[in-house]
Design an enzyme around this catalytic site. Structure first.
Site: not given
Length: 379
Positions: A129-130, A157, A242-243, A279, A367
């Site tokens: 959460p943090g 998450f 993973e990426r 077009q 980012e």
């Protein structure tokens, strides 16, 4: 012929596409409404050999490498699947590789084999959460007490957190920073382990997501993955895969959205002519194709390096960012081409539009990836 279209991989692509068209696409709207996938789908996917792709036969997998896994992702999307479906059905792709890497035969037998067989579902618990991308700052603590660890903290998450039978969990067993992190497999149902109701999200509606709370949960010390305080190294080892997986999901989503937009623009008539005769629409479709093709080429190049045993850190980071940017633009244009129908839940492109937004957040925010790329370039 190249590494992407050998006879075996053509057959793989056809098999996965067929499985998706038959077992997934017709049911996806209902699963979206339900907010989760049925466990039976894991069993069917395992029986077809899908769950084991990219995992060695010695641990219960089907064999193959990251190229085969990439082809599977492309085929699921081409067959009418979604990134939410991929995230949920193949959560084991982030839950068990660390266990496999640890070469702990006991953990492999207890967690890897039954998961690849579709009998159990695993999830990965890192985000708290943090904090999100700052793995070094995690606070969930595991304190050794005899033959057990006592775990206290929370994760959020967590993909498949509601349905999973176990969670490969990042915990702090040592001091602050990267060096004090371990991975610990925690079984559902242990006293003090609670799971929230499914979290409601913008997209990935068929993928259940939860918050996990650990209140002095006692976990066998034998469930440590690898070395104590060595968890961050195991986590880092999976970053490239993973990426690249997320990059593949991004350009595959773009390709599917482009295909749908082309088909719709040929069928939809405006002012007496097919939409594709305009077009401005043809130019949109060409630009959608160009961005998708560039993202695919960049990602596949990195995937080939990973398959060859290299560690393409920079290439994976750049591929993810480029593919996500292409995907976000293409799905937006696809919805625009569909017009009002593209805004309706019954439209597949609407789902892709929603689902695409998480790709620039999960697996390292755009980012953060850009800053990491600068460091990898020596800037």
């Amino acid at each position: 012929m190249n590494v992407w279209n050998t006879p075996e991989r053509i057959a793989l692509r056809e098999m996965v596409t067929s499985f998706t068209e038959k077992e997934i696409a017709p049911h996806l709207p209902a699963w979206e409404d339900a907010g989760l996938l049925p466990r039976e789908l894991h069993q069917k996917a395992a029986a077809a050999g899908l769950l084991g792709i990219g995992f060695a036969e010695e641990v219960g997998g089907s064999g193959g490498d990251i190229i085969d896994a990439t082809i599977m992702t492309e085929a699921v999307m081409a067959g009418g699947g979604s990134t939410g479906l991929l995230a949920s059905l193949f959560t084991h792709g982030i839950a068990i590789p660390h266990i496999v890497d640890s070469k702990n035969a006991d953990l492999v037998d207890r967690y890897v084999r039954p998961t690849l067989a579709g009998e159990t579902i695993g999830s990965l618990g890192i985000t708290e959460p943090g904090g999100g991308s700052d793995v070094s700052g995690l606070t969930t603590r595991a304190v050794r007490d005899g033959d057990e660890y006592v775990v206290t903290g929370a994760k959020t998450f967590i993909t498949s957190g509601v349905r999973s039978d176990f969670v490969t969990t990042a915990v702090r067993t040592g001091g602050s920073g990267f060096g004090g992190i371990s991975l610990l497999v925690i079984d559902k149902g242990l006293p003090g382990f609670t799971v929230s109701k499914p979290l409601r999200k913008m997209g990935w509606h068929c993928s259940d997501t939860a918050e996990l709370t650990f209140d002095e949960v006692r976990v066998p010390a034998a469930n440590i993955v690898g070395e104590v305080d060595g968890g961050f190294g195991l986590i880092v080892n999976q970053f490239v895969n993973e990426r690249l997986s997320l990059a593949t999901q991004a350009y595959a989503t773009a390709q599917r959205s482009l295909d749908l937009a082309i088909e719709y623009s040929k069928q939809r008539e405006t002012f007496g002519k097919p939409l594709v005769t305009r077009q401005v629409i043809r130019h949109k479709l060409v630009e959608m194709h160009s961005r998708t093709a560039a993202a695919r080429a960049l990602t596949r190049e990195a995937v080939e390096k990973a398959a060859a045993g290299e560690s393409p850190l920079l290439e994976a980071v750049v591929a993810k960012n480029v593919s996500v940017a292409a995907c976000e633009w293409v799905v937006s244009e696809a919805v625009q081409i569909f017009g009002g129908m593209g805004y309706m839940r019954e439209s597949e492109v609407e789902r892709h539009y929603r689902d695409a937004r998480i790709l620039g957040i999960g697996g390292g925010a755009t980012e953060v990836m850009t800053d990491l790329a600068a460091k990898l370039m020596g800037l």
